[in-house]
Design a protein around this motif. Structure first.
Motif, mmCIF file in Angstrom:
data_model
loop_
_atom_site.group_PDB
_atom_site.id
_atom_site.type_symbol
_atom_site.label_atom_id
_atom_site.label_comp_id
_atom_site.label_asym_id
_atom_site.label_seq_id
_atom_site.Cartn_x
_atom_site.Cartn_y
_atom_site.Cartn_z
ATOM 1 N N ARG A 149 0.829 -1.205 0.000
ATOM 2 C CA ARG A 149 0.000 0.000 0.000
ATOM 3 C C ARG A 149 0.867 1.260 0.000
ATOM 4 N N LEU A 150 1.963 1.197 0.730
ATOM 5 C CA LEU A 150 2.883 2.335 0.767
ATOM 6 C C LEU A 150 3.422 2.620 -0.637
ATOM 7 N N HIS A 155 1.959 1.924 -3.514
ATOM 8 C CA HIS A 155 0.882 2.528 -4.307
ATOM 9 C C HIS A 155 0.848 4.034 -4.075
ATOM 10 N N ARG A 156 0.903 4.409 -2.800
ATOM 11 C CA ARG A 156 0.721 5.822 -2.456
ATOM 12 C C ARG A 156 1.942 6.658 -2.843
ATOM 13 N N VAL A 157 3.115 6.093 -2.663
ATOM 14 C CA VAL A 157 4.318 6.840 -3.027
ATOM 15 C C VAL A 157 4.371 7.037 -4.546
ATOM 16 N N ARG A 192 1.925 7.275 -6.569
ATOM 17 C CA ARG A 192 0.961 8.328 -6.917
ATOM 18 C C ARG A 192 1.510 9.706 -6.588
ATOM 19 N N ARG A 193 2.099 9.807 -5.399
ATOM 20 C CA ARG A 193 2.656 11.098 -5.000
ATOM 21 C C ARG A 193 3.763 11.533 -5.943
ATOM 22 N N MET A 247 4.164 9.512 6.539
ATOM 23 C CA MET A 247 4.183 10.560 5.518
ATOM 24 C C MET A 247 3.480 11.791 6.053
ATOM 25 N N LEU A 251 -5.072 14.941 -2.384
ATOM 26 C CA LEU A 251 -4.779 13.698 -3.107
ATOM 27 C C LEU A 251 -3.328 13.704 -3.574
ATOM 28 N N GLN A 252 -2.915 14.832 -4.094
ATOM 29 C CA GLN A 252 -1.547 14.992 -4.583
ATOM 30 C C GLN A 252 -0.510 14.736 -3.473
ATOM 31 N N THR A 293 -0.848 13.098 -0.598
ATOM 32 C CA THR A 293 -0.936 11.881 0.192
ATOM 33 C C THR A 293 -0.777 10.631 -0.652
ATOM 34 N N GLY A 294 -1.191 10.717 -1.914
ATOM 35 C CA GLY A 294 -1.183 9.530 -2.748
ATOM 36 C C GLY A 294 -2.331 8.591 -2.445
ATOM 37 N N TYR A 295 -3.299 9.066 -1.669
ATOM 38 C CA TYR A 295 -4.448 8.217 -1.336
ATOM 39 C C TYR A 295 -5.226 7.817 -2.582
ATOM 40 N N GLU A 296 -5.903 6.671 -2.489
ATOM 41 C CA GLU A 296 -6.663 6.158 -3.616
ATOM 42 C C GLU A 296 -8.163 6.355 -3.422
#
Lengths: 250, 620
Positions: free
Chosen positions: A24-25, A27-29, A31-32, B28, B306-307, B309-312
């Motif tokens: 999950r980490l 995925h989020r990284v 995206r960031r 984070m 969203l930017q 955090t990268g949350y989905e």
């Protein structure tokens, strides 16, 4: 579409992050970092990324791998820089390259992994020679049995266990160094679908062996391992008799 | 921080506890600062587990707000799980804040959020583990200042003896005022904590409980709440509100935990307050008036969060999301984000009467989860009593539409023990649930998804301060059990699953929700007897609470099950939340004659909030 294989380290505090949380980490990284990742189709799309093999909680590593599908190829250096910028301290992309998407999956490639296991014992001052004799003695055992849970069948109520001989899974075990109270062992173990032995199990088996040795020698203090620190060095596939890590192997 | 206080070592404990990532403090967007002497150190304490606390929006807002100030360092502390607590106590190591592992006693402030009455014992436990004297009167000059805020601070009396300062209302502005004042006063020669408390009490929204004393009648009711000699020029105990939410602070980043938490996603607070006037609902009264964020602001916020955090997933937060004036435009925007960036959208707290099929269809493109509806009561009569303003047709139509869209999982929330409730109303719940079931079965088989699941949940009505039902009694434990068993016996269909809350926790919650200052002693006794994590069924021990009340010569009946008369002085009467007591009485009277009050947008019912609390001149 492009398939990127990356190698990363997981050290420090990050050793306390479970495999699922690590996924999950990532995925989020990603995206960031704004990486143009490819997603699965369907109702609940998720990034197309897979990992070689799960690392146990508490184990550090300098050789973890992932395969990631990108919509567009970008230079690996650029990828590495932007991802590392967003990673927490302890996780770092070390190496990587683009691979053919027809390559075998990481999970099916991995055959061996090697570890440094630093252990501390209770109340003992052994000399190096004696310890090395024990290591050799342990490896000379004909069978090293471990009790494992059997896979549960459907509707089966009670857990069943089986005895497995793991001696063939230990490729190497040597005393690497002695620093004060800390004894460091190096080991190369079979890992993956063709057989698997975890370093934490190996060290328990070794401790059991030592205890038996003690009894034979009728010593006063029982041998007990008080702390274990495990570091995975790398993951390998055997290619023409040589150990290649999962990037060099393709 | 004084030199002799060292950080608490926990490395050797982490492999011995479940989910060690709870204690790392390096998520984070977490704050890490170089500490200097002029820095005010604030520990934001959430008296429950990491997983619950990290899901709390207020903590995220205040944490980032404080850390954006150069000379303030705000860290977090949660209730450690029992395994970690046992290790720390065994090793005699104090409780610490996550970011730097600094012991709590080294902080200038410890701020607790009062979210739930049953987390009060955890507050005492955190103080105790932090080696800080529990009672305000026992604390010394070098001990941290204990500041409490959050929804339960609208009646903070049961926990008042443990607090130095209590914040009434929204904290974004007031917290900085308090800290800046502290910085100023602390520099003065011969600084004493009492000087600071006196000066702080002049800030609007600050309540210093030690500046007040309470006298009681022989029968236990309050005779008078009076200022003590310590008190200064208290400015009137009015709650604080942020008038313009667009200008209010909102973080553009939030903490992203490593482990799964209750709400592990971006939360977008779209408005505060509620246009509805449900008579049991405390949030609907204390958070008045309604203040919406503009669509533009929300779009920017969503993008940044969203930017960063990268949350989905992104979820909307408010008391009633479908009441947001621009809800359709907002959802269309979020769906657009979804289509390009694969962000899931979740939309809790929809109302039944303006549930739009189109909206649900839009959201469904993203992810189909269960739907939750809250009719609250089983009969129209009782829904009129509580002013829920929802009709049976609303529910049945919504349910039918949902089933047609392929939903097969519906949750229905009800309350039992509402004022005037009879067995007929209880059976009304059953009838309503079966009508929903029939909506499903009336659809042709090919038009509905198989595997229907209706989850019915009931909680017990707990009268709360500052609601029209604040004078009402809570039903007895025996009565709670009897009414639950009626439903247990009648909701037996295989597609229906009936859940209910433990009545015993509701009784204790009820006592603290309307309790007075004497309950601080009961709380302390219960804590001494071993009570903690009372909101968790597996920890809650009713017998210990009963014993605590007995030993302190107090009574659950007096607080939970007693009806109050309009002329009784209530423990929270000295606070002003903007809603007039006369309005609450009028609503209570209307409940008795089953008369409804329309929502604030249809017709202003002059609750009073806009006369004193906004510059908008009486218009919401």
């Amino acid at each position: 579409m492009a398939m990127l294989r990356g190698k990363f380290s997981k050290t420090g505090d990050m050793k306390y992050i479970s495999h699922l949380d690590l996924v999950r980490l990532f995925h989020r990284v990603l995206r960031r970092a704004g990486i143009n990742i490819a997603y699965t189709q369907g109702f609940n799309p998720h990034p197309i990324i897979s990992f070689a093999t799960a690392l146990s909680l508490g184990v550090e590593s300098y050789g973890e791998y992932f395969d990631l599908k990108l919509n567009e190829e970008m230079s690996f250096t650029e990828f590495q820089q932007s991802v590392n910028q967003h990673m927490p301290r302890g996780i770092k992309i070390l190496d990587g390259k683009y691979i053919d998407s027809k390559e075998d999956s990481l999970m099916s490639m991995v055959e061996y992994s090697d570890y440094l296991i630093a252990v501390e014992f209770i109340d003992e001052n052994w000399d190096r020679e004696l310890f090395e004799q024990w290591v050799a003695g342990f490896l000379e055992e004909e069978r090293i049995m471990i009790t494992r849970k059997k896979k549960k069948k459907r509707r089966q109520r009670h857990q069943e266990y089986k005895e497995v001989d793991v001696r063939p899974l230990i490729k190497e075990l040597t005393l690497e160094s002695v620093r004060g109270e800390k004894w460091s062992l190096y080991t190369l173990l079979t890992t993956g679908s063709k057989g698997n032995l975890k370093p934490e199990d190996l060290i328990k088996l070794f401790e059991k062996y030592l205890k038996n040795q003690e009894q034979n020698r009728e010593k006063e203090n029982p041998i007990e391992i008080t702390s274990v620190e495990i570091t995975r060095k790398d993951l390998y596939q055997e290619v023409n008799g040589a150990m290649k890590n999962l990037i060099d192997a393709v | 921080m004084s030199d002799q206080i060292k950080e608490v070592k926990i490395d050797d404990l982490l492999m011995k506890v479940e989910k060690p990532a709870r204690y790392l403090g390096n998520e984070m967007n977490s704050a890490h600062k170089e500490i200097n002497e002029d820095m005010v150190r604030f520990a934001f304490a959430f008296p429950d587990t990491y997983e619950i606390g990290m899901s709390h929006l207020g903590m995220q807002i205040l944490y980032h707000l404080l850390n954006e100030q150069q000379d303030i360092f705000c860290e977090r502390v949660f209730s450690p799980n029992t395994d970690m607590e046992n290790l720390l106590r065994r090793e005699e190591r104090p409780l610490f804040a996550l970011e730097t592992k600094t012991p709590l006693k080294a902080f200038d402030f410890i701020g607790f959020t009062l979210q739930y009455e049953l987390s009060y014992t955890n507050i005492l436990n955190i103080l105790d583990m932090g080696e800080i004297p529990l009672f305000q009167k026992d604390r010394e000059e070098e001990d941290p200042i204990i500041i409490l805020g959050g929804p339960c601070s609208y009646n903070p009396e049961p926990i008042a003896d443990f607090a130095d300062i209590i914040v009434l209302g929204e904290g974004e502005e007031i917290i900085l005022e308090v800290i800046n004042l502290y910085k100023k006063i602390k520099q003065k020669p011969n600084y004493q904590k009492a000087d600071f408390l006196l000066a702080a009490s002049e800030i609007e929204g600050i309540y210093v409980p030690s500046h007040f004393a309470v006298d009681y009648h022989a029968d236990g009711r309050i005779k008078e709440v009076r200022s003590t000699e310590k008190s200064g020029g208290e400015q009137g105990l009015k709650k604080r509100i942020i008038e313009d939410l667009d200008k209010a602070y909102y973080p553009d980043k939030i903490l992203v935990p490593y482990i799964d938490t209750v709400h592990n996603r971006v939360v977008l607070e779209i408005f505060r307050g509620c246009i509805r006037g449900c008579r049991f609902c405390q949030a609907g009264m204390i958070y008045r008036p309604v203040r919406e964020r503009s669509l533009e602001k929300l779009q920017t916020m969503a993008h940044d969060l969203l930017q960063n955090t990268g949350y989905e997933e992104i979820s909307l937060a408010s008391l009633s999301s479908s009441d947001y004036t621009e809800i359709e435009a907002l959802i269309h925007h979020l769906i657009e984000i979804n289509q390009k960036d694969h962000i899931g959208v979740s939309l809790p707290s929809l109302r039944l009467d303006n549930f739009s099929k189109e909206l649900i269809e839009e959201i469904q493109k993203v992810r189909k989860t269960g739907l939750t509806f809250a009719p609250e009561a089983g009969t129209q009569r009782l829904r009129d009593v509580i002013n829920k303003n929802i009709r049976e047709e609303d529910l049945l139509n919504s349910a039918k539409e949902a089933f047609e869209m392929g939903y097969n999982n519906i949750k229905l929330y009800f309350m039992i023990g509402l004022p005037t409730e009879t067995d007929e109303d209880i059976l009304g719940i059953k009838e309503l649930v079966y009508k929903v079931l029939n909506q499903y079965h009336s659809l042709p088989k090919e038009k509905r998804a198989g595997g229907l699941k209706i989850t019915v949940s009931t909680s017990t009505f707990v009268p709360k301060a500052f609601t029209p039902f604040q004078w009402e009694e809570q039903i007895s434990l025996e009565e709670i059990h009897r009414r639950q068993s009626i439903l247990k016996e009648s909701l037996t269909h295989r597609s229906i699953n009936y859940n209910y809350h433990d009545g015993k926790t509701s009784v204790v919650e009820g006592a603290f929700a309307r309790g007075d200052r004497r309950l601080s002693k009961v709380l302390y006794k219960a804590y001494s007897l071993g009570c903690k994590f009372d909101g968790w069924g597996d920890h809650f021990d009713y017998q210990k609470w009963v014993k605590a009340f007995e030993e302190e010569d107090s009574s659950l009946d007096f607080y939970s099950h007693r009806k109050r008369s309009y002329d009784e002085i209530l423990p929270w009467d000295h606070f002003d939340i903007g809603v007039n007591k006369s309005y609450l009485m009028q609503e209570n009277n209307k409940a008795k004659i089953e008369e409804v009050t329309p929502d604030c947008r249809l017709n202003c019912s002059a609750c009073g909030i806009n006369q004193k609390f906004t510059s908008r001149g009486g218009v919401c």
